[in-house]
Every structure is written in C-alpha cells, then in structure tokens.
Design a protein around this motif. Structure first.
Motif, PDB file in Angstrom:
ATOM      1  N   ARG A 116      10.699  78.286  74.557  1.00  0.00           N
ATOM      2  CA  ARG A 116      10.419  78.159  75.985  1.00  0.00           C
ATOM      3  C   ARG A 116      10.552  79.514  76.647  1.00  0.00           C
ATOM      4  N   ASP A 117       9.843  79.672  77.752  1.00  0.00           N
ATOM      5  CA  ASP A 117       9.960  80.845  78.595  1.00  0.00           C
ATOM      6  C   ASP A 117      10.301  80.341  79.994  1.00  0.00           C
ATOM      7  N   ASN A 118      11.564  80.425  80.341  1.00  0.00           N
ATOM      8  CA  ASN A 118      11.996  79.880  81.634  1.00  0.00           C
ATOM      9  C   ASN A 118      11.444  80.699  82.803  1.00  0.00           C
ATOM     10  N   SER A 119      11.074  81.957  82.559  1.00  0.00           N
ATOM     11  CA  SER A 119      10.494  82.757  83.640  1.00  0.00           C
ATOM     12  C   SER A 119       9.067  82.307  83.953  1.00  0.00           C
ATOM     13  N   LYS A 120       8.432  81.642  82.993  1.00  0.00           N
ATOM     14  CA  LYS A 120       7.064  81.148  83.174  1.00  0.00           C
ATOM     15  C   LYS A 120       7.008  79.628  83.279  1.00  0.00           C
ATOM     16  N   ASN A 121       8.161  78.972  83.265  1.00  0.00           N
ATOM     17  CA  ASN A 121       8.214  77.501  83.326  1.00  0.00           C
ATOM     18  C   ASN A 121       7.319  76.864  82.263  1.00  0.00           C
ATOM     19  N   THR A 122       7.398  77.392  81.061  1.00  0.00           N
ATOM     20  CA  THR A 122       6.495  76.940  80.005  1.00  0.00           C
ATOM     21  C   THR A 122       7.248  76.666  78.709  1.00  0.00           C
ATOM     22  N   LEU A 123       6.866  75.561  78.086  1.00  0.00           N
ATOM     23  CA  LEU A 123       7.392  75.134  76.791  1.00  0.00           C
ATOM     24  C   LEU A 123       6.303  75.373  75.753  1.00  0.00           C
ATOM     25  N   TYR A 124       6.713  75.704  74.534  1.00  0.00           N
ATOM     26  CA  TYR A 124       5.753  75.976  73.466  1.00  0.00           C
ATOM     27  C   TYR A 124       6.108  75.181  72.202  1.00  0.00           C
ATOM     28  N   LEU A 125       5.084  74.982  71.385  1.00  0.00           N
ATOM     29  CA  LEU A 125       5.295  74.466  70.035  1.00  0.00           C
ATOM     30  C   LEU A 125       4.374  75.248  69.108  1.00  0.00           C
ATOM     31  N   GLN A 126       4.977  76.091  68.278  1.00  0.00           N
ATOM     32  CA  GLN A 126       4.218  76.818  67.274  1.00  0.00           C
ATOM     33  C   GLN A 126       4.167  75.959  66.023  1.00  0.00           C
ATOM     34  N   MET A 127       2.955  75.629  65.602  1.00  0.00           N
ATOM     35  CA  MET A 127       2.776  74.746  64.454  1.00  0.00           C
ATOM     36  C   MET A 127       2.092  75.527  63.332  1.00  0.00           C
ATOM     37  N   ASN A 128       2.791  75.709  62.234  1.00  0.00           N
ATOM     38  CA  ASN A 128       2.253  76.422  61.073  1.00  0.00           C
ATOM     39  C   ASN A 128       2.065  75.464  59.905  1.00  0.00           C
ATOM     40  N   SER A 129       1.291  75.895  58.924  1.00  0.00           N
ATOM     41  CA  SER A 129       1.069  75.096  57.701  1.00  0.00           C
ATOM     42  C   SER A 129       0.703  73.657  58.036  1.00  0.00           C
ATOM     43  N   LEU A 130      -0.252  73.506  58.924  1.00  0.00           N
ATOM     44  CA  LEU A 130      -0.602  72.170  59.402  1.00  0.00           C
ATOM     45  C   LEU A 130      -1.192  71.320  58.291  1.00  0.00           C
ATOM     46  N   ARG A 131      -0.888  70.034  58.366  1.00  0.00           N
ATOM     47  CA  ARG A 131      -1.333  69.056  57.383  1.00  0.00           C
ATOM     48  C   ARG A 131      -2.104  67.944  58.091  1.00  0.00           C
ATOM     49  N   ALA A 132      -2.844  67.185  57.317  1.00  0.00           N
ATOM     50  CA  ALA A 132      -3.622  66.097  57.905  1.00  0.00           C
ATOM     51  C   ALA A 132      -2.731  65.100  58.653  1.00  0.00           C
ATOM     52  N   ASP A 133      -1.525  64.886  58.146  1.00  0.00           N
ATOM     53  CA  ASP A 133      -0.660  63.905  58.803  1.00  0.00           C
ATOM     54  C   ASP A 133       0.020  64.444  60.052  1.00  0.00           C
ATOM     55  N   ASP A 134      -0.307  65.686  60.442  1.00  0.00           N
ATOM     56  CA  ASP A 134       0.141  66.203  61.736  1.00  0.00           C
ATOM     57  C   ASP A 134      -0.848  65.842  62.845  1.00  0.00           C
ATOM     58  N   THR A 135      -1.967  65.242  62.479  1.00  0.00           N
ATOM     59  CA  THR A 135      -2.960  64.824  63.466  1.00  0.00           C
ATOM     60  C   THR A 135      -2.352  63.802  64.422  1.00  0.00           C
ATOM     61  N   ALA A 136      -2.385  64.135  65.710  1.00  0.00           N
ATOM     62  CA  ALA A 136      -1.731  63.276  66.703  1.00  0.00           C
ATOM     63  C   ALA A 136      -1.998  63.822  68.095  1.00  0.00           C
ATOM     64  N   VAL A 137      -1.703  62.987  69.084  1.00  0.00           N
ATOM     65  CA  VAL A 137      -1.549  63.464  70.455  1.00  0.00           C
ATOM     66  C   VAL A 137      -0.120  63.974  70.584  1.00  0.00           C
ATOM     67  N   TYR A 138       0.010  65.188  71.087  1.00  0.00           N
ATOM     68  CA  TYR A 138       1.323  65.796  71.259  1.00  0.00           C
ATOM     69  C   TYR A 138       1.666  65.790  72.748  1.00  0.00           C
ATOM     70  N   TYR A 139       2.806  65.171  73.060  1.00  0.00           N
ATOM     71  CA  TYR A 139       3.290  65.108  74.424  1.00  0.00           C
ATOM     72  C   TYR A 139       4.500  66.022  74.585  1.00  0.00           C
ATOM     73  N   CYS A 140       4.568  66.742  75.703  1.00  0.00           N
ATOM     74  CA  CYS A 140       5.841  67.334  76.067  1.00  0.00           C
ATOM     75  C   CYS A 140       6.540  66.357  77.009  1.00  0.00           C
ATOM     76  N   ALA A 141       7.839  66.334  76.944  1.00  0.00           N
ATOM     77  CA  ALA A 141       8.603  65.377  77.728  1.00  0.00           C
ATOM     78  C   ALA A 141       9.909  66.031  78.177  1.00  0.00           C
ATOM     79  N   ARG A 142      10.317  65.699  79.387  1.00  0.00           N
ATOM     80  CA  ARG A 142      11.539  66.259  79.947  1.00  0.00           C
ATOM     81  C   ARG A 142      12.732  65.410  79.552  1.00  0.00           C
ATOM     82  N   ASP A 143      13.803  66.083  79.145  1.00  0.00           N
ATOM     83  CA  ASP A 143      15.060  65.380  78.878  1.00  0.00           C
ATOM     84  C   ASP A 143      15.821  65.231  80.181  1.00  0.00           C
TER      85      ASP A 143
END
Lengths: 108, 121
Positions: free
Chosen positions: B72-99
């Motif tokens: 995350r970059d709190n100065s930019k109010n932005t959350l990230y997800l770096q996804m490497n070595s992607l596989r077919a079973d990573d296919t999905a809708v990805y949601y960010c959600a607040r705790d």
C-alpha cells in the motif's frame, strides 16, 4: 484452517416468508462471524458482524444469532430485493480468514 | 462516502505477472487494514491477503503465498496486489475490501466493485 459449512445450499421461498440460513464452523470462532449478501454482478455487502450486530443501513428484518460453532441468519419476511446469495465469514484468532460456500435464496 | 475502485485486471498468460490497484476515498485510508478477496467464476469467495494500516504486516492465503505480494501507499490512498507466476486457477474477480480495524484482521465493511483477472493462453 477453520471450515465453514453453510446449509441449505439453496432455499426456495416466496416473498413474505421467513428465511433461516445456517453456518457451522469446524471449530469455535466465538462470536467472530460475519454475514454478507451478494447479488449477481455485484460485490458482497456486509449484513452482520459479531454474529448478531447489524451493519449500518441494514433493515431490522435481518437478524443473526449463535456463538461458538453454530450460527443462524434469519430474514423475518423476505422482500423482493432479498433474493440473493448469502455468505458467512469467520475472523477468529488465526488466519486464514474463511468463507462458507454460500446459500442461495431464490424465489419459489 | 467510502469508495474503493479496483483496476489493473485483464487477460494474462500463465506464468506472467499482473499488478492490481485499488484507489480508496471517503475515509482515512492510513488507519484501516485492507484485504484482497477473490471469486472464481460461478464460485464462492476466497480471502487472498491482508495488510495492516501502516503496511507493516502482510499475510496470505496458502494458495498465493510466495507468488502474490500485497502493499500500500498511504500517501496515494492506494492498495496494490502484485501477482507473479499466475496460474489458470488464479482466474477470478478480485475485490479489495476494507477491514474494520487497523491491525490484525476482522470483517470487511466496504468492498470495491472488483476487477476480473483471466489467466489463459
């Protein structure tokens, strides 16, 4: 990992009827259980947390109960907008956070 | 009002990388833990990762551990997800959600609209 089992998988009811959804945990989660509603093409929406506390803006026809391993979400009188899929989620003392498989409430 | 807007999804070949972003507004981003949750087509919800409010701690589902990195970059109010070595079973809708809380983990009180990641040749 704590496994959550929801039942039934599908509930066929008419508007105005009462819906009772169950969520059972493989080990105690105390009251650290939340419920979400998801409609097709939409993100989930928080309904309940702490097993029995309603989230902001949730109508009082929704209620939750239970603790430990057995939990219930009750919709007292189904409105047309309540037909959706419902998920429970535990946030007990250890990761991973887990969800139940969902209960679809459909119009009979 | 609270808004979470994901971006960065798309079609990617197996083994390649992708970075998702989630732009937050309407609340004090730096005080809230944040999560990624995914949903494969026609399936249920699966928690992916959490990061604490100050970015000091990240935890992952076993299915993505060692391949995905939450940040995350709190100065930019932005959350990230770096996804490497992607596989077919990573296919999905990805949601960010607040705790609900800043540290540890709990439930998700606000969700973004999701971004679709498709891993395919």
């Amino acid at each position: 990992e704590i496994v959550l089992t929801q039942s039934p998988g599908t509930l066929s009811l008419s508007p105005g009827e009462r819906a009772t959804l169950s969520c059972r945990a493989s080990q105690s989660v105390s009251s650290y259980l939340a419920w979400y509603q998801q409609k097709p093409g939409q993100a989930p929406r928080l309904l309940m947390y702490g097993a029995s506390s309603r989230a902001t803006g949730i109508p009082d026809r929704f209620s939750g109960s239970g603790s430990g391993t057995d939990f219930t979400l009750t919709i007292s009188r189904l409105e047309p907008e309540d037909f959706a899929v419902y998920y429970c989620q535990q946030y007990g003392s250890s990761l991973p956070l887990t969800f139940g498989g969902g209960t679809k409430v459909e119009i009979k | 009002q609270v808004q979470l807007v994901e971006s960065g999804g798309g079609v990617v070949q197996p083994g390649r990388s992708l970075r998702l972003s989630c732009a937050a507004s309407g609340f004090t981003f730096s005080t809230c833990g944040m999560h990624w949750v995914r949903q494969a087509p026609g399936k249920g919800l699966e928690w992916v990762a959490v990061i604490w409010s100050d970015g000091s701690n990240g935890n992952y589902a076993d299915s993505v551990k060692g391949r995905f990195t939450i940040s995350r970059d709190n100065s930019k109010n932005t959350l990230y997800l770096q996804m490497n070595s992607l596989r077919a079973d990573d296919t999905a809708v990805y949601y960010c959600a607040r705790d609900r809380y800043g540290s540890g983990w709990s439930y998700f009180d606000y969700w973004g609209q999701g971004t679709l990641v498709t891993v395919s040749t």
